[in-house]
Design an enzyme around this catalytic site. Structure first.
Site, PDB file in Angstrom:
ATOM      1  N   ASP A 111       0.871  -1.245   0.063  1.00  0.00           N
ATOM      2  CA  ASP A 111      -0.304  -0.031   0.050  1.00  0.00           C
ATOM      3  C   ASP A 111       0.973   1.168  -0.077  1.00  0.00           C
ATOM      4  O   ASP A 111       1.831   1.347   0.711  1.00  0.00           O
ATOM      5  CB  ASP A 111      -0.879   0.023   1.154  1.00  0.00           C
ATOM      6  CG  ASP A 111      -1.978   0.993   1.220  1.00  0.00           C
ATOM      7  OD1 ASP A 111      -3.024   0.807   0.535  1.00  0.00           O
ATOM      8  OD2 ASP A 111      -1.601   2.254   1.539  1.00  0.00           O
ATOM      9  N   ASN A 155      -3.807  12.546  -3.732  1.00  0.00           N
ATOM     10  CA  ASN A 155      -5.017  12.916  -4.556  1.00  0.00           C
ATOM     11  C   ASN A 155      -5.408  14.241  -3.940  1.00  0.00           C
ATOM     12  O   ASN A 155      -5.834  15.226  -4.797  1.00  0.00           O
ATOM     13  CB  ASN A 155      -6.009  11.682  -4.188  1.00  0.00           C
ATOM     14  CG  ASN A 155      -6.066  10.621  -5.492  1.00  0.00           C
ATOM     15  OD1 ASN A 155      -5.302  11.118  -6.549  1.00  0.00           O
ATOM     16  ND2 ASN A 155      -6.291   9.499  -4.989  1.00  0.00           N
ATOM     17  N   ASP A 190      -3.488   9.716 -10.582  1.00  0.00           N
ATOM     18  CA  ASP A 190      -3.291   8.492 -11.575  1.00  0.00           C
ATOM     19  C   ASP A 190      -2.056   8.102 -12.162  1.00  0.00           C
ATOM     20  O   ASP A 190      -1.588   7.254 -12.198  1.00  0.00           O
ATOM     21  CB  ASP A 190      -4.450   8.721 -12.443  1.00  0.00           C
ATOM     22  CG  ASP A 190      -5.812   8.464 -12.114  1.00  0.00           C
ATOM     23  OD1 ASP A 190      -5.861   7.842 -10.899  1.00  0.00           O
ATOM     24  OD2 ASP A 190      -6.932   8.494 -12.806  1.00  0.00           O
ATOM     25  N   GLU A 204      -4.889   2.379  -4.254  1.00  0.00           N
ATOM     26  CA  GLU A 204      -3.386   2.411  -4.188  1.00  0.00           C
ATOM     27  C   GLU A 204      -2.753   0.835  -3.760  1.00  0.00           C
ATOM     28  O   GLU A 204      -1.677   1.005  -3.088  1.00  0.00           O
ATOM     29  CB  GLU A 204      -3.031   3.381  -3.561  1.00  0.00           C
ATOM     30  CG  GLU A 204      -3.387   3.679  -1.855  1.00  0.00           C
ATOM     31  CD  GLU A 204      -4.680   4.137  -1.400  1.00  0.00           C
ATOM     32  OE1 GLU A 204      -5.564   4.014  -2.386  1.00  0.00           O
ATOM     33  OE2 GLU A 204      -5.055   4.366  -0.485  1.00  0.00           O
TER      34      GLU A 204
END
Lengths: 280, 126
Positions: free
Chosen positions: A152, A160, A169, A195
């Site tokens: 992760d 973000n 992205d 993620e």
């Protein structure tokens, strides 16, 4: 029926003697010296009858030949039609085969696409779960086990939030590239969702799984991910578990998830093995 | 002359005829359950159009997948066009395909093989 006609027919029939015979008979019949003789009349009738028969034979032959020619023609046209139909059939089959081939290829492409994460190009969750299910029986039979590593990206939500989803992205795509560089042949690398990424490695945990995770950490420390012109220093947390022989994949995945949670709890940027889940 | 307007379904193409312009257009996939039911009227329209006038006939095709019986029907229609062409009629085919699917063009080439009338295979950008 004229005598000339009879002669001509005789000659056409190919009887060389008939022409000569006709000449003689017609000479006798024409001779006034034989007028009134009973045999002359009989000869005249016989000669007329003979010529009639010859004409009939000629006609029958002619008609018979015509029938034969017609039958022959019919046969040829049937043959031609048959051949044309066969050619047509062949063509239909050929084209139809190509359509089927096209469909098969399309299916293969669609299947490939359905196994990929469209953003990163990595395999997706569907492929991993299907492959693990397919492989479960074989793995038990061969006494094979796997290690899985759930990775992760730390604090990704902030990426973000700060830079927007487009840039987020792009970071994911960059990270997927780094991850791909760190795995070897035979090791499966997938985007598990958001993620989160998953590695599946043959053999025992945590050895090789930890090795890959360390390589990824090392790369991220040495070089920031470039999201456009924006350099980002990211860290990862990793949870590792063993898929034991005969065990369902999802059970091991739960442990990897718990190990990942433990790594987060312990302050992130670290690798936790399933043994460490309950460690103080 | 009655024109056809058949909407496309999952397994059948859209079929439209225009008697005024002399155009038969078919678009989409074709693997109908009952080929005759779908194409019977189409064949009939072509027959009637060819017999009922001397005007040119054009086929506009944007066909994708065809099953075997649809392949056969299309060959039947092309044969009718070929016969008409042999007797001096102005007939033509324009087969449009998506340039991303070159295979369709190859298949159109197969159909074109025995046709001596104008048969254009035209790639379209999506």
């Amino acid at each position: 029926m004229t005598a000339d006609g009879g002669r001509a027919r005789g000659a056409r029939a190919g009887h060389a003697g008939l022409a000569e015979l006709a000449g003689r008979i017609e000479g006798l019949l024409a001779d006034p010296a034989h007028q009134g003789h009973p045999l002359r009349e009989a000869l005249a009738d016989l000669w007329g009858y003979t010529n009639g028969q010859l004409a009939r034979i000629e006609r029958i032959t002619h008609i018979s030949d015509a029938y034969q020619a017609m039958a022959k023609e019919h046969e040829v046209s049937l043959g031609e039609r048959f051949e044309r139909q066969m050619r047509r059939l062949g063509k239909v089959a050929r084209i139809s085969d190509r359509y089927q081939e096209m469909m098969r290829e399309l299916n293969t492409t669609l299947r490939d696409v359905s196994y990929r994460d469209p953003l990163t190009g990595l395999y997706n969750r569907r492929l991993v779960t299907e492959r693990m299910r397919e492989d479960a029986g074989r793995a038990v039979a061969a006494g094979r086990s796997y290690a899985i590593a759930l990775i992760d990206i730390d604090h990704f939500k902030e990426v973000n939030d700060c830079y927007g989803h487009d840039l987020g992205d792009r970071v994911l795509v960059e990270f997927a590239r780094v991850l791909t560089e760190c795995v070897r042949d035979g090791e499966l690398c997938a985007r598990w969702g958001g993620e989160e990424f998953l590695l599946v490695l043959p053999g025992a945990a945590p050895g090789p799984a930890r090795g890959v995770a360390l390589r990824v950490q090392e790369k991220l420390r040495r070089q920031p991910l470039m999201a456009g012109s924006q350099p980002l220093w990211l860290t990862i947390s990793v949870g590792i578990a063993q898929v034991r022989v005969g065990e369902h994949f999802s059970v091991a995945l739960d442990r990897a998830d718990q190990a990942l949670y433990r790594a987060k709890q312990l302050g992130r940027d670290r690798i936790c093995d399933e043994d460490e889940i309950f460690a103080a | 002359m009655k024109d056809l307007t058949i909407s496309a379904t999952q397994s059948t193409p859209e079929v439209r005829t225009d008697s005024e312009q002399g155009i038969l257009s078919m678009r989409g996939d074709s693997y109908p359950e009952n080929t005759f039911e779908l194409f019977g009227p189409v064949i009939q329209w072509v027959e009637d159009f060819l017999a009922g006038s001397a005007r040119p006939l054009r086929l506009d095709l944007r066909l994708l997948y065809l099953n075997t019986s649809s392949v056969k029907v299309l060959m039947d229609i092309l044969d009718m066009l070929e016969d008409a062409h042999q007797s001096g009629r102005d007939v033509s085919v324009a087969w449009f395909y998506d340039v991303r699917n070159e295979r369709i063009a190859e298949l159109a080439e197969e159909f074109k093989e025995d046709c001596s009338f104008p048969f254009d295979i035209v790639g379209e950008e999506p």
